[in-house]
Write a protein that holds these residues in place. Structure first.
Motif, PDB file in Angstrom:
ATOM      1  N   ALA A 154       0.620  -0.995  -0.075  1.00 13.60           N
ATOM      2  CA  ALA A 154      -0.026  -0.025  -0.056  1.00 13.60           C
ATOM      3  C   ALA A 154       0.910   1.408  -0.125  1.00 13.60           C
ATOM      4  O   ALA A 154       0.636   2.364  -0.619  1.00 13.60           O
ATOM      5  N   LEU A 155       2.036   1.339   0.673  1.00 19.54           N
ATOM      6  CA  LEU A 155       2.950   2.538   0.657  1.00 19.54           C
ATOM      7  C   LEU A 155       3.438   2.606  -0.371  1.00 19.54           C
ATOM      8  O   LEU A 155       3.717   3.911  -0.852  1.00 19.54           O
ATOM      9  N   GLU A 156       4.155   1.415  -0.943  1.00 18.57           N
ATOM     10  CA  GLU A 156       4.922   1.795  -2.230  1.00 18.57           C
ATOM     11  C   GLU A 156       3.881   2.180  -3.258  1.00 18.57           C
ATOM     12  O   GLU A 156       4.175   2.856  -4.346  1.00 18.57           O
ATOM     13  N   SER A 157       2.723   1.563  -3.431  1.00 18.57           N
ATOM     14  CA  SER A 157       1.801   1.829  -4.671  1.00 18.57           C
ATOM     15  C   SER A 157       1.316   2.943  -4.410  1.00 18.57           C
ATOM     16  O   SER A 157       1.247   3.869  -5.343  1.00 18.57           O
ATOM     17  N   LEU A 158       0.989   3.598  -3.490  1.00 17.63           N
ATOM     18  CA  LEU A 158       0.720   5.140  -3.332  1.00 17.63           C
ATOM     19  C   LEU A 158       1.492   5.985  -3.511  1.00 17.63           C
ATOM     20  O   LEU A 158       1.482   6.962  -4.196  1.00 17.63           O
ATOM     21  N   SER A 159       2.959   5.849  -3.226  1.00 16.19           N
ATOM     22  CA  SER A 159       4.015   6.406  -3.599  1.00 16.19           C
ATOM     23  C   SER A 159       4.153   6.574  -5.269  1.00 16.19           C
ATOM     24  O   SER A 159       4.437   7.547  -5.723  1.00 16.19           O
ATOM     25  N   LEU A 160       3.885   5.460  -5.864  1.00 19.48           N
ATOM     26  CA  LEU A 160       4.033   5.400  -7.455  1.00 19.48           C
ATOM     27  C   LEU A 160       2.791   6.242  -7.862  1.00 19.48           C
ATOM     28  O   LEU A 160       3.018   6.978  -8.872  1.00 19.48           O
ATOM     29  N   ALA A 169      -1.556   1.905  -9.595  1.00 21.65           N
ATOM     30  CA  ALA A 169      -0.884   2.006  -8.526  1.00 21.65           C
ATOM     31  C   ALA A 169      -1.942   2.409  -7.557  1.00 21.65           C
ATOM     32  O   ALA A 169      -1.788   2.027  -6.368  1.00 21.65           O
ATOM     33  N   LEU A 170      -2.836   3.364  -7.700  1.00 19.51           N
ATOM     34  CA  LEU A 170      -3.802   3.861  -6.841  1.00 19.51           C
ATOM     35  C   LEU A 170      -4.570   2.600  -6.490  1.00 19.51           C
ATOM     36  O   LEU A 170      -5.201   2.483  -5.256  1.00 19.51           O
ATOM     37  N   ALA A 171      -5.153   1.705  -7.295  1.00 20.09           N
ATOM     38  CA  ALA A 171      -6.151   0.700  -7.127  1.00 20.09           C
ATOM     39  C   ALA A 171      -5.369  -0.291  -6.013  1.00 20.09           C
ATOM     40  O   ALA A 171      -5.727  -0.683  -5.378  1.00 20.09           O
ATOM     41  N   LEU A 172      -4.019  -0.687  -6.527  1.00 21.36           N
ATOM     42  CA  LEU A 172      -3.158  -1.617  -5.625  1.00 21.36           C
ATOM     43  C   LEU A 172      -2.968  -1.076  -4.296  1.00 21.36           C
ATOM     44  O   LEU A 172      -3.214  -1.933  -3.394  1.00 21.36           O
TER      45      LEU A 172
END
Length: 505
Positions: A154-160, A169-172
């Motif tokens: 969640a942290l890495e995907s929101l950073s992307l 990335a937001l969905a992930l």
């Protein structure tokens, strides 16, 4: 290893995986085996009964089917899908945890790179890989490894998403946050706070922007309909599951006690108890940081608190502190409540090491690395791996006897207090009772409900707590009165047909 990071990420991932594979074949025993036993029982029932994911079952429901109010059982359900191919093989559950933990090491490396720099990210992955708590709970039969993977994703995907505005990335990130909340409610705080900081931080490696700027961004974020859709749908999904789980527990009478006064998560007296905080601090320093990580964590905090990445990591630590305050009793008992700290402490340790190491002669980093690994393996050997071995020798002969000698429909009264480990080891359902609660009236009720055997140990009240002498003598007298009792004199365990105890006892 010289103290300078080699190229590639396979060193920390490989070392972490290797440590987690140790004793992967071990039965579900050891530290926090009661929690693992319930998770393993759910996986077994999903597989054998082909029940849907929204109907989790445990072993200690007596004569009932055992449907229980629980967190969202995605982890045991995934394990049960593997059981469909191989049969019940509990090392597969441990293997799933190892896989999740290995992926989390990779994500921690990426977070360290993103928040600080590539070298700090590499050392962050190594710190996560060898942390004693991270190793142990990265191969236990419970959902903590999956929880950390979801949080890191969640942290890495929101950073992307923040960097590239990528919708996938937001969905992930939404999926990671929501599954983490379904597995345990408290990540909504310790994960939600750093995710908010990720969204507010434009350049994590640069100097942190002033608080008025962050406040303006927060107001702008709160006025976005997409923000409320993201948060609202996640919270609604989590709330829908726990509403269903509560109704399931109300209808079956079986629950892990999440809500209400009986949950007793925290109290003012616990929060003001200095011993509780000292014990938590010692646990973190020894079992989470392997001692040598503590000074590098402090150095990383000193070097980064004015940067965007540092403030993201610190916000995660603050969120965990707030969760600890809200669940003080659970946090002092269940050490896996401190496990998420590794997501935020490891990048800071990596940064602290990267700042310290270049100024030192080569032998000093080598010595510190060797010392840290030695401390980690010592803690794991004494506090975790050794406990599994001792408990396996004590309990598996009885469990195998039940599996081999009794039909699958046999209902067992496990004299292990609130610990369901023996029932899971025996792969049978039944009742849990403390040795001090054994009475003729209860025996009669159990027999009428279908109980066939009384099982337990003369010397262990739970799998991890010794039996008081007076109760031990009472149990020996009870077993001696049964002509058909099975008694393991070497392991001090017993299996008694309940019919032998009626009506004379």
């Amino acid at each position: 290893m010289s103290g300078t990071p080699p190229k590639g990420i396979w060193w920390p991932i490989g070392l972490g995986t290797l440590l987690r594979l140790f004793q992967i074949w071990m039965p579900v025993l050891g530290v926090h085996s009661w929690r693992q036993a319930d998770t393993a029982a759910m996986a077994r029932h999903f597989s054998q009964n082909n029940t849907p994911i929204w109907l989790p079952q445990i072993d200690w429901g007596g004569a009932s089917a055992g449907f229980v109010e629980s967190e969202f059982p995605i982890y045991p359900f995934l394990v049960s899908r593997m059981y469909a191919l191989t049969g019940v093989q509990e090392w597969l559950g441990r293997g799933l945890s190892v896989l999740c933990s290995g992926l989390t090491i990779w994500l921690v490396i990426r977070l360290g790179r993103r928040w600080f720099n590539p070298n700090a990210g590499w050392w962050a992955g190594l710190a996560f890989a060898v942390a004693p708590l991270g190793v142990y709970f990265g191969r236990t039969f419970q959902a903590e490894a999956l929880l950390l993977l979801c949080a890191a994703a969640a942290l890495e995907s929101l950073s992307l998403w923040r960097e590239r505005r990528s919708r996938w990335a937001l969905a992930l990130s939404w999926i990671g946050l929501t599954i983490a909340g379904l597995i345990k409610v408290i990540p909504l705080l310790w994960l939600g706070l750093p995710m908010l900081m990720v969204q507010l931080t434009a350049a994590p490696r640069e100097r942190a922007e002033p608080w008025p700027t962050l406040l303006k961004r927060s107001i702008r974020l709160l006025s976005s309909a997409w923000f409320w859709l993201y948060i609202g749908t996640s919270l609604a999904t989590v709330a829908a599951w726990y509403w269903h789980a509560h109704n399931l527990g109300q209808s079956s009478g079986l629950s892990f006690g999440f809500w209400g006064a009986g949950a007793d998560r925290s109290s003012a007296s616990l929060l003001l108890d200095a011993n509780s905080w000292i014990n938590l601090l010692l646990r973190v320093v020894v079992r989470l940081l392997a001692v040598v990580g503590a000074p590098f964590l402090l150095l990383g905090l000193h070097k980064s608190w004015r940067t965007g990445g540092g403030q993201i990591a610190i916000s995660g630590m603050v969120g965990l502190l707030l969760c600890t305050i809200a669940t003080m009793r659970s946090s002092t008992i269940h050490e896996y409540y401190q496990l998420p700290l590794l997501l935020f402490s490891s990048p800071l340790i990596g940064l602290g090491w990267q700042c310290w190491q270049p100024t030192r002669p080569r032998w000093q980093p080598r010595l510190v690395l060797s010392l840290g690994l030695a401390i980690s393996i010592t803690v794991l050997s004494v506090d975790y791996w050794g406990v599994e071995q001792r408990q396996s020798r004590a309990w598996m002969p009885l469990a195998r006897t039940i599996r081999n000698e009794l039909p699958e429909t046999a209902r067992i009264v496990s004299v292990t207090s609130t610990d369901p480990t023996l029932l899971n080891l025996a792969r049978r359902q039944g009742w849990l009772i403390s040795s001090k609660q054994l009475t003729p009236e209860r025996l009669q009720r159990w027999q009428a409900a279908g109980a066939t055997h009384l099982a337990g140990s003369f010397v262990w009240d739970k799998t991890y707590r010794p039996m008081p002498d007076q109760r031990e003598q009472r149990l020996r007298t009870l077993a001696g009165s049964s002509p058909n009792a099975w008694i393991d004199q070497r392991r001090q365990a017993y299996l008694i047909p309940i019919d032998d105890l009626q009506p004379q006892h």
